[in-house]
Design a protein around this motif. Sequence first.
Motif, PDB file in Angstrom:
ATOM      1  N   VAL A   1      36.943   4.551 -16.155  1.00 40.61           N
ATOM      2  CA  VAL A   1      37.902   4.734 -16.366  1.00 40.61           C
ATOM      3  C   VAL A   1      37.931   6.630 -15.655  1.00 40.61           C
ATOM      4  CG1 VAL A   1      39.199   6.219 -18.296  1.00 40.61           C
ATOM      5  CG2 VAL A   1      38.232   3.719 -18.612  1.00 40.61           C
TER       6      VAL A   1
ATOM      7  N   GLY B   1      38.444  -2.481 -13.450  1.00 38.52           N
ATOM      8  CA  GLY B   1      38.964  -2.363 -15.122  1.00 38.52           C
ATOM      9  C   GLY B   1      39.274  -3.576 -15.943  1.00 38.52           C
TER      10      GLY B   1
ATOM     11  N   ARG C   1      32.326   0.103 -19.015  1.00 39.24           N
ATOM     12  CA  ARG C   1      33.847   0.560 -18.853  1.00 39.24           C
ATOM     13  C   ARG C   1      34.559   2.031 -18.804  1.00 39.24           C
ATOM     14  NH1 ARG C   1      39.400  -0.463 -19.345  1.00 39.24           N
ATOM     15  NH2 ARG C   1      40.007   0.431 -21.485  1.00 39.24           N
ATOM     16  N   SER C   2      33.670   2.477 -18.985  1.00 39.48           N
ATOM     17  CA  SER C   2      33.943   4.150 -19.287  1.00 39.48           C
ATOM     18  C   SER C   2      33.467   4.465 -17.674  1.00 39.48           C
ATOM     19  CB  SER C   2      32.721   4.554 -19.966  1.00 39.48           C
ATOM     20  OG  SER C   2      31.298   5.074 -19.513  1.00 39.48           O
TER      21      SER C   2
END
Length: 341
Positions: free
Chosen positions: A166, A236, A162-163
């Motif tokens: 982002v 995302g 997920r990072s």
Amino acid sequence: MNLLVTGGAGFIGSAFVRMILAETDWRVVNLDKLTYAGNLENLTGAEAFPGRYRFVHGDILDDAAVDALVEEEGPDAIVHFAAESHVDRSILSPEPVIQTNFRGTFVLLEAARRRGVGRFVHVSTDEVYGSLAPPLAATEEFALNPSSPYSASKAASDLLARSYFVTFKLPVVITRASNNYGPYQFPEKLIPLMIANALEDRKLPVYGDGLQVRDWLYVDDHCRGIRAVLEKGRVGEIYNIGGNRSLPNLEVVERVLEATGKPRSLIEYVKDRPGHDRRYALSSEKLERETGWSPRVDFETGLKRTIDWYRSHGEWVSRVRSGAYRSYYDRNYGGRAVVPG
Ligand code: NAD
Ligand code: DAU
């Protein structure tokens, strides 16, 4: 579409590769280390698709090899299955899950970022939500609460994936599925272990009181869910994939005994798994609403199909249960039986 699949010689990865080859005209490159759980016999038939299938024997921890493969193949998407997937093994020795599940995911994310891969599907698990009291069913917003080294390594890799969305805008999508079952599953997990033992009149080791609850998902339904996320999922986002079929372990074991015509006396209660999660439950409402996916194979049909497959694949079972399997079995189950009374 040109896909790079990792772990495509394992249970779910091979079902996904077989499905994609049969149902699309996409090309599939399968990167797999062939650990004890990886088996090229699971992909018999892939050669029938010349030019559309390539097997690469390699380790996702090998940064240079992974980077070179991603550069050479230029995949449109990566579907990342490769993992050390068994909770009991992660309790016996935690190091491999930290390496493969966490660092291995990092290596792939880095290669995908450097080479501008268009989609990264990170295949994860409902175990990251931990044990849930009834009537709770985890949605994608639930907190991460893993209990075992395996589920902690998956939760950590989910957060890392997920990072990358982002921070680096890598088009990552995460799936979290419930307990899978079906043909070609390595006989260390509950259902194939119980079937294989029952067919050989061996004891069926039930952990603790056997009343832990799992949500059962037929492997092909899981693969259809992953394909739906690959094609229609929003980047995302996280998508749960559940079977909508919660059962206590003891009931699963009893159904296996019934279907194989074996006596209940084969059940052997053994000392519980340390940190054993009592209950998993999952809501797949988001996936259903956004993609139209829903599970198609009910548990009765799926279990019958699975038992029929293990009955007719005795040689596959004997081969995967020889050698190192026996020492794993002794290490995990030896001296663990609970004497009644
Ligand atoms: P599996 O153990 O059957 O297969 C794992 C595959 O990954 C094997 O082919 C193995 O050789 C390969 N592999 C392992 N380490 C590797 C490495 N370092 N480099 C390259 N390949 C490597 O696993 P499975 O049950 O098919 O699970 C696949 C994925 O789905 C995993 O990420 C797992 O966490 C996830 N998942 C599994 C279930 C389930 O019920 N089995 C449910 C939800 C999610
Ligand atoms: O929920 C998804 C997860 O399901 C996946 O992420 C994992 O990769 C997969 O291994 C599976 O994890 P579990 O720990 O739930 O699966 P397992 O088949 O090992 O065990 C299912 C249940 O059965 C669990 O409550 C433990 C119990 N069990 C298991 C074995 C192997 C027994 O009672 N006896 C056994 O011998």
